[in-house]
Design an enzyme around this catalytic site. Structure first.
Site, PDB file in Angstrom:
ATOM      1  N   LYS A  78     -10.182  -5.079  -4.837  1.00 50.62           N
ATOM      2  CA  LYS A  78     -11.224  -4.108  -5.168  1.00 50.62           C
ATOM      3  C   LYS A  78     -10.657  -2.736  -5.485  1.00 50.62           C
ATOM      4  CE  LYS A  78     -12.159  -4.097  -0.239  1.00 50.62           C
ATOM      5  NZ  LYS A  78     -12.972  -4.774   0.722  1.00 50.62           N
TER       6      LYS A  78
ATOM      7  N   LYS B 156       0.828  -1.213   0.000  1.00 43.79           N
ATOM      8  CA  LYS B 156       0.000   0.000   0.000  1.00 43.79           C
ATOM      9  C   LYS B 156       0.856   1.254   0.000  1.00 43.79           C
ATOM     10  CE  LYS B 156      -4.540  -1.432   1.293  1.00 43.79           C
ATOM     11  NZ  LYS B 156      -5.699  -1.311   2.168  1.00 43.79           N
TER      12      LYS B 156
ATOM     13  N   LYS C  66      -3.326 -11.014  -6.570  1.00 42.61           N
ATOM     14  CA  LYS C  66      -4.647 -11.282  -5.979  1.00 42.61           C
ATOM     15  C   LYS C  66      -5.697 -10.344  -6.588  1.00 42.61           C
ATOM     16  CE  LYS C  66      -5.258  -8.314  -1.997  1.00 42.61           C
ATOM     17  NZ  LYS C  66      -5.534  -8.058  -0.622  1.00 42.61           N
TER      18      LYS C  66
HETATM   19  P1  TYM Z   1     -10.536  -6.558   3.087  1.00 39.38           P
HETATM   20  O1  TYM Z   1     -11.636  -5.586   3.210  1.00 39.38           O
HETATM   21  O2  TYM Z   1      -9.411  -6.234   2.168  1.00 39.38           O
HETATM   22  O3  TYM Z   1     -11.122  -7.945   2.620  1.00 39.38           O
HETATM   23  C1  TYM Z   1     -12.205  -8.583   3.293  1.00 39.38           C
HETATM   24  C2  TYM Z   1     -11.980 -10.083   3.307  1.00 39.38           C
HETATM   25  O4  TYM Z   1     -11.839 -10.582   1.967  1.00 39.38           O
HETATM   26  C3  TYM Z   1     -10.659 -11.361   1.871  1.00 39.38           C
HETATM   27  N1  TYM Z   1     -10.107 -11.200   0.512  1.00 39.38           N
HETATM   28  C4  TYM Z   1      -9.861 -12.214  -0.334  1.00 39.38           C
HETATM   29  N2  TYM Z   1     -10.031 -13.537  -0.214  1.00 39.38           N
HETATM   30  C5  TYM Z   1      -9.705 -14.297  -1.280  1.00 39.38           C
HETATM   31  N3  TYM Z   1      -9.215 -13.799  -2.433  1.00 39.38           N
HETATM   32  C6  TYM Z   1      -9.019 -12.472  -2.601  1.00 39.38           C
HETATM   33  N4  TYM Z   1      -8.554 -11.992  -3.749  1.00 39.38           N
HETATM   34  C7  TYM Z   1      -9.355 -11.607  -1.507  1.00 39.38           C
HETATM   35  N5  TYM Z   1      -9.299 -10.271  -1.332  1.00 39.38           N
HETATM   36  C8  TYM Z   1      -9.758 -10.044  -0.089  1.00 39.38           C
HETATM   37  C9  TYM Z   1      -9.731 -10.797   2.926  1.00 39.38           C
HETATM   38  O5  TYM Z   1      -8.745 -11.736   3.300  1.00 39.38           O
HETATM   39  C10 TYM Z   1     -10.685 -10.469   4.044  1.00 39.38           C
HETATM   40  O6  TYM Z   1     -10.929 -11.623   4.833  1.00 39.38           O
HETATM   41  N6  TYM Z   1      -7.808  -5.837   7.206  1.00 39.38           N
HETATM   42  C11 TYM Z   1      -8.975  -6.503   6.684  1.00 39.38           C
HETATM   43  C12 TYM Z   1     -10.255  -6.133   7.382  1.00 39.38           C
HETATM   44  C13 TYM Z   1     -10.207  -6.284   8.866  1.00 39.38           C
HETATM   45  C14 TYM Z   1     -10.283  -7.501   9.590  1.00 39.38           C
HETATM   46  C15 TYM Z   1     -10.213  -7.119  10.953  1.00 39.38           C
HETATM   47  C16 TYM Z   1     -10.413  -8.834   9.215  1.00 39.38           C
HETATM   48  C17 TYM Z   1     -10.084  -5.280   9.766  1.00 39.38           C
HETATM   49  N7  TYM Z   1     -10.091  -5.783  11.024  1.00 39.38           N
HETATM   50  C18 TYM Z   1     -10.256  -8.083  11.966  1.00 39.38           C
HETATM   51  C19 TYM Z   1     -10.454  -9.783  10.237  1.00 39.38           C
HETATM   52  C20 TYM Z   1     -10.371  -9.413  11.585  1.00 39.38           C
HETATM   53  C21 TYM Z   1      -9.128  -6.120   5.217  1.00 39.38           C
HETATM   54  O7  TYM Z   1      -8.623  -5.123   4.772  1.00 39.38           O
HETATM   55  O8  TYM Z   1      -9.974  -6.934   4.529  1.00 39.38           O
END
Ligand code: TYM
Length: 335
Positions: free
Chosen positions: A203, A118, A200
């Site tokens: 979004k 990032k 990966k």
């Molecule tokens: P975020 O918003 O980027 O993504 C949400 C969830 O989607 C999963 N994910 C994927 N899984 C498979 N293939 C992909 N290409 C892919 N892209 C995203 C992510 O692994 C995630 O589970 N930091 C986290 C949000 C967060 C969080 C937490 C998660 C904040 N606090 C506490 C768990 C526990 C994030 O940015 O997810």
């Protein structure tokens, strides 16, 4: 018969309200959240505090937050079974994050691959929040005595850090936090970009053709799959070096429940064109009812409000207890 008196384990997960929720988010996380609702006491948060680590337009962010909540509900999550809330509505997240910042090392945060990625992407805005992001994530999890955290592969490193922070704090002050376990699905934990299948699916990718969003129109979904990058072998089989096809097989398998062998048999002697169209179709069919429900829910602001208000109330109750315990351990004078 199930023993209802038995306490269920607590599960927490979060999703950022940035950009559009993708097929990767859905298969790696959200779909499994629904499947875990009956087995665990679940908290699912739209993590709006995390979102501002990169610059957001306020009006767009507000819309995205509501749309993300609507998508979680439309994907089948139930506010009767789970606690659904906006992270900024429970002030303890920010408070505990501050405390945990003081127990998280500069070196640890510097090693986070998401921070490195990032900060390369947003070189003009490498702020302290972006750096300390994993400490806030640890606070999200540790506030609720969480035992299980369902995430995609990309969050594994953050989760390991959360475990280290919890263990470090417990080591100094005695048992305070529950050390959480990651729950990473066997299939679908790493959905790749359709345009560059070694990366990966994300979004925030500027290339629209690289990801499929839950709210994409059927024609756009079909077009994106037809354009998906594959290879020149023209045989549908799961093998090393065939990242594009492997990814499409993973997507198709996750939705239909078919194994790779079954998919290979189904498309034996058929070209990639047929296969891509079939993958597109199962995704369109999976997303259509979600999109419809999302649109309905977005028109029912009162219902959404009742969900997130009730969610925040329940979450706050739990969070307050943990924070009070932490403050006591730290030696703060009680209020
Ligand atoms: P975020 O918003 O980027 O993504 C949400 C969830 O989607 C999963 N994910 C994927 N899984 C498979 N293939 C992909 N290409 C892919 N892209 C995203 C992510 O692994 C995630 O589970 N930091 C986290 C949000 C967060 C969080 C937490 C998660 C904040 N606090 C506490 C768990 C526990 C994030 O940015 O997810």
């Amino acid at each position: 018969m199930e023993n209802t008196a038995e306490k269920k384990k607590i599960l927490f997960s979060g999703i950022q309200p940035t950009g559009r929720i993708t097929l990767g988010n859905y298969l790696g996380a959200v779909r499994n959240w629904r499947l875990l609702e009956d087995t665990y006491d679940c908290l699912y948060s739209v993590v709006d505090l995390h979102a501002i680590t990169v610059r957001q337009d306020p009006a767009a962010l507000r819309k995205q937050c509501l749309s993300t909540l609507a998508l979680l509900l439309a994907s089948g999550l139930s506010p009767e079974k789970s606690i659904l809330f906006f992270q900024s509505h429970v002030a303890e997240h920010a408070e505990l994050a501050w405390v945990l910042n003081c127990y998280t090392m500069f070196g640890e945060l510097s090693r986070m691959t998401q921070f490195k990625d990032k900060s390369a992407k947003h070189a003009d805005n490498i702020n302290a929040g972006l750096f300390a992001y994993p400490a806030l994530m640890a606070a999200d999890i540790l506030l609720y005595k969480t035992e299980m955290v369902p995430v995609g592969q990309d969050q594994k490193q953050h989760l390991e850090l959360a475990r280290n922070i919890a263990e470090r704090f417990n080591g100094i002050y005695g048992d305070t936090f529950v050390v959480p376990e990651p729950y990473i699905p066997k299939v679908g934990a790493k959905i790749a970009s359709l345009a560059e299948p070694t990366k990966k699916m994300s979004k925030s990718d500027p290339n629209e053709n690289s990801f499929v969003a839950l709210l994409d129109k059927p024609d756009d979904i079909m077009r994106k799959f037809k354009r998906a990058v594959t290879d020149s072998e023209a045989v549908v089989r799961y093998a090393e070096g065939k990242d594009g096809i492997n990814n499409l097989m993973t997507i198709y398998g996750s939705i239909t429940g078919k194994s790779f062998e079954e998919i290979e048999r189904e498309f034996d002697g058929r070209g990639y064109g047929d296969f891509k169209a079939a993958v597109g179709e199962v995704v369109v069919n999976e997303f259509a009812p979600i999109r419809e429900k999302h649109d309905q829910l977005l028109n029912d602001k009162a219902y959404l409000e009742s969900v997130y208000k009730q969610g925040a109330e329940k979450a706050s109750y739990m969070a307050r207890k943990t924070l009070a315990k932490v403050y006591k351990k730290l030696g703060y004078v009680a209020k």
